[in-house]
Motif scaffolding. Structure first.
Motif, PDB file in Angstrom:
ATOM      1  N   ILE A 107    -108.006-101.520 -83.159  1.00 16.80           N
ATOM      2  CA  ILE A 107    -108.601-100.077 -83.285  1.00 16.80           C
ATOM      3  C   ILE A 107    -108.541 -98.862 -84.311  1.00 16.80           C
ATOM      4  O   ILE A 107    -109.465 -98.382 -84.932  1.00 16.80           O
ATOM      5  CB  ILE A 107    -108.739 -99.871 -82.201  1.00 16.80           C
ATOM      6  CG1 ILE A 107    -109.743-100.649 -80.471  1.00 16.80           C
ATOM      7  CG2 ILE A 107    -109.764 -98.454 -81.825  1.00 16.80           C
ATOM      8  CD1 ILE A 107    -109.416-100.708 -79.375  1.00 16.80           C
ATOM      9  N   VAL A 108    -107.983 -98.763 -84.161  1.00 18.40           N
ATOM     10  CA  VAL A 108    -107.597 -97.823 -85.429  1.00 18.40           C
ATOM     11  C   VAL A 108    -107.608 -98.038 -86.564  1.00 18.40           C
ATOM     12  O   VAL A 108    -108.302 -97.838 -87.820  1.00 18.40           O
ATOM     13  CB  VAL A 108    -105.813 -97.067 -85.233  1.00 18.40           C
ATOM     14  CG1 VAL A 108    -105.677 -95.900 -86.900  1.00 18.40           C
ATOM     15  CG2 VAL A 108    -105.908 -96.125 -84.262  1.00 18.40           C
ATOM     16  N   GLU A 109    -107.003 -99.726 -87.846  1.00 16.18           N
ATOM     17  CA  GLU A 109    -107.801 -99.927 -88.851  1.00 16.18           C
ATOM     18  C   GLU A 109    -109.280-100.067 -88.634  1.00 16.18           C
ATOM     19  O   GLU A 109    -108.633 -99.867 -89.681  1.00 16.18           O
ATOM     20  CB  GLU A 109    -106.839-101.733 -88.730  1.00 16.18           C
ATOM     21  CG  GLU A 109    -105.159-101.195 -89.315  1.00 16.18           C
ATOM     22  CD  GLU A 109    -104.843-102.984 -88.678  1.00 16.18           C
ATOM     23  OE1 GLU A 109    -103.480-102.935 -89.487  1.00 16.18           O
ATOM     24  OE2 GLU A 109    -105.584-103.371 -88.315  1.00 16.18           O
ATOM     25  N   ASP A 119     -98.406-101.072 -80.238  1.00 17.74           N
ATOM     26  CA  ASP A 119     -99.831-102.239 -79.367  1.00 17.74           C
ATOM     27  C   ASP A 119    -100.310-102.374 -80.164  1.00 17.74           C
ATOM     28  O   ASP A 119    -101.207-102.110 -80.854  1.00 17.74           O
ATOM     29  CB  ASP A 119    -100.808-101.110 -78.504  1.00 17.74           C
ATOM     30  CG  ASP A 119    -101.776-101.424 -77.700  1.00 17.74           C
ATOM     31  OD1 ASP A 119    -102.127-103.068 -77.852  1.00 17.74           O
ATOM     32  OD2 ASP A 119    -101.680-101.246 -76.230  1.00 17.74           O
ATOM     33  N   PRO A 120    -100.648-103.879 -79.880  1.00 15.76           N
ATOM     34  CA  PRO A 120    -101.950-104.907 -81.333  1.00 15.76           C
ATOM     35  C   PRO A 120    -103.676-104.150 -80.814  1.00 15.76           C
ATOM     36  O   PRO A 120    -104.304-103.930 -82.561  1.00 15.76           O
ATOM     37  CB  PRO A 120    -101.665-106.553 -81.374  1.00 15.76           C
ATOM     38  CG  PRO A 120    -100.908-106.051 -78.985  1.00 15.76           C
ATOM     39  CD  PRO A 120    -100.037-105.250 -79.126  1.00 15.76           C
ATOM     40  N   VAL A 121    -103.719-104.145 -79.907  1.00 15.08           N
ATOM     41  CA  VAL A 121    -105.334-103.904 -79.860  1.00 15.08           C
ATOM     42  C   VAL A 121    -104.945-102.419 -80.400  1.00 15.08           C
ATOM     43  O   VAL A 121    -106.268-102.602 -81.273  1.00 15.08           O
ATOM     44  CB  VAL A 121    -105.298-103.990 -78.380  1.00 15.08           C
ATOM     45  CG1 VAL A 121    -107.010-103.347 -77.957  1.00 15.08           C
ATOM     46  CG2 VAL A 121    -105.251-105.016 -77.866  1.00 15.08           C
ATOM     47  N   LEU A 169    -114.002 -98.201 -91.877  1.00 13.81           N
ATOM     48  CA  LEU A 169    -115.110 -97.445 -91.114  1.00 13.81           C
ATOM     49  C   LEU A 169    -115.694 -95.953 -92.050  1.00 13.81           C
ATOM     50  O   LEU A 169    -116.518 -95.844 -92.596  1.00 13.81           O
ATOM     51  CB  LEU A 169    -115.963 -97.553 -89.310  1.00 13.81           C
ATOM     52  CG  LEU A 169    -116.711 -96.311 -89.816  1.00 13.81           C
ATOM     53  CD1 LEU A 169    -118.276 -97.906 -89.675  1.00 13.81           C
ATOM     54  CD2 LEU A 169    -116.844 -95.833 -87.419  1.00 13.81           C
ATOM     55  N   ALA A 170    -114.650 -95.375 -91.749  1.00 17.69           N
ATOM     56  CA  ALA A 170    -114.672 -93.923 -92.083  1.00 17.69           C
ATOM     57  C   ALA A 170    -114.659 -93.776 -93.760  1.00 17.69           C
ATOM     58  O   ALA A 170    -114.805 -92.960 -94.260  1.00 17.69           O
ATOM     59  CB  ALA A 170    -113.160 -92.970 -91.338  1.00 17.69           C
ATOM     60  N   GLN A 222    -100.605 -92.292 -79.060  1.00 19.86           N
ATOM     61  CA  GLN A 222     -99.772 -92.594 -78.891  1.00 19.86           C
ATOM     62  C   GLN A 222     -99.022 -94.376 -78.891  1.00 19.86           C
ATOM     63  O   GLN A 222     -97.890 -94.374 -77.943  1.00 19.86           O
ATOM     64  CB  GLN A 222    -100.362 -92.813 -76.998  1.00 19.86           C
ATOM     65  CG  GLN A 222     -99.693 -91.181 -76.755  1.00 19.86           C
ATOM     66  CD  GLN A 222    -100.454 -90.396 -76.064  1.00 19.86           C
ATOM     67  OE1 GLN A 222    -101.474 -89.963 -74.982  1.00 19.86           O
ATOM     68  NE2 GLN A 222    -100.648 -88.947 -75.789  1.00 19.86           N
ATOM     69  N   GLY A 223    -100.319 -95.288 -78.729  1.00 20.66           N
ATOM     70  CA  GLY A 223    -100.143 -96.216 -78.506  1.00 20.66           C
ATOM     71  C   GLY A 223     -99.437 -96.827 -79.809  1.00 20.66           C
ATOM     72  O   GLY A 223     -98.918 -98.369 -79.592  1.00 20.66           O
TER      73      GLY A 223
END
Ligand code: C2E
Ligand code: MG
Ligand code: MG
Ligand code: MG
Length: 284
Positions: free
Chosen positions: A224-226, A218-220, A231-232, A210-211
């Motif tokens: 987070i997704v990056e 939304d840069p934040v 990690l995944a 959504q962000g």
């Protein structure tokens, strides 16, 4: 707030709560016969490779065609079915039906590589002792290879899971069934905990995508997704993103390195024919 609103509104709120309770009660009593009467049906939503737009598989999403209330979404009745235990036979039916459907697609599209079918499992089903045997039975009878099945379990269902709970999932994973962690990011699981779980796919919750609807994203949220994707991948997990509604989001998520996506941008959940025609068309 209730006090300031005065007596009338209070009474109205009570009436609304009563109505909801009555409906809930009615739905709960109608649930067991609904299965016998064939009132449930499944819609399928495609899962798409972000790289080339080809169909990777489909998620089975159950609906209830109620004789009085019309079509009800799972949020209306899955919690009730969980509570009454009906989720076990209902879940078995969903598994059987969607595996049969997946096998049908598979037989008609052998050139496109294996088509995956994703089926949701609720916590009660995880605790049900027959889970592994029933899943093996359904797969054997259908002829679908275990590697084509992905069972989705929510992150919150696995929080604090002990070995007894993880054992059936491990057995299924050893057979080649994929286990996906659904709605990832909404629970509070320790990321290091991921290593302990027999999962091979992370399904990133819709709230993250959504962000990315805004332009620019939304840069934040982006960071987070990056981070989650990095990690995944370092843990050998594939990343699926839920709730992709725009082309801009899809492009952003593809650039970040997410593997597959699902959302209204590609297709809403729909009848099995839809998947069939998408497969014929080669890409969404
Ligand atoms: P879920 O597994 O996270 O499924 C994704 C939900 O997001 C679905 O809602 C889907 O219709 C919706 N969705 C997909 N793309 C988009 C989008 O682009 N935008 C928005 N706003 N929504 C999107 P649905 O079908 O209402 O299902 C809700 C939940 O019910 C599912 O969440 C799943 O947890 C549960 N559920 C569905 N079918 C079953 C089932 O057979 N068994 C069990 N135990 N749970 C089920
Ligand atoms: Mg799901
Ligand atoms: Mg999900
Ligand atoms: Mg979700």
């Amino acid at each position: 707030r209730a006090k300031a609103a005065g007596g009338n509104r209070f009474a109205l709120a009570d009436a609304a709560a009563d109505a909801r309770a009555i409906t809930r009660h009615g739905l709960t009593t109608a649930l067991p016969t609904a299965l016998d009467r064939g009132e449930f049906f499944i819609e399928y939503q495609p899962l798409v490779h972000l790289g080339d737009g080809t169909v990777h598989g489909a998620e089975a999403l159950v609906r209830w065609c109620h004789p009085q209330h019309g079509v009800l979404g799972p949020d209306r009745f899955i919690p009730l079915a969980e509570h009454t235990g009906l989720i076990v036979p209902l879940g078995r039916w969903v598994l059987e039906e969607s595996v049969r459907q997946a096998n049908f697609w598979q037989e008609r599209h052998t050139d496109g590589g294996p088509l995956r079918i994703n089926v949701n499992l609720s916590p009660t089903q995880l605790h049900h002792p027959g889970l592994v045997a029933e899943t093996v039975d359904v797969l054997e009878r259908s002829g679908l290879e275990p590697g084509a099945l992905c069972l989705e379990v929510t992150e919150s269902a696995l929080i604090g899971a002990d070995d007894d709970l993880l054992k059936p999932l491990r057995q299924l994973a050893e057979m080649g069934v994929d286990i996906a962690l659904d709605d990832f990011g909404t629970g509070y699981s320790n990321l290091a905990n991921l290593r302990r779980l027999p999962v091979s796919v992370l399904k990133l919750d819709r709230s993250f995508t959504q962000g990315m609807q805004q332009h620019p994203a939304d840069p934040v949220d982006l960071k987070i997704v990056e981070g989650i994707v990095a990690l995944a991948h370092s843990l050998d997990l594939a990343v699926t993103v839920e709730g992709v509604e725009t082309g801009a989001q899809a492009e952003q998520l593809r650039r970040i390195g997410c593997d597959t996506a699902q959302g209204w941008y590609y297709a809403r959940p729909g009848a099995p024919d839809r998947i069939h025609s998408l497969l014929l068309a080669d890409a969404v």
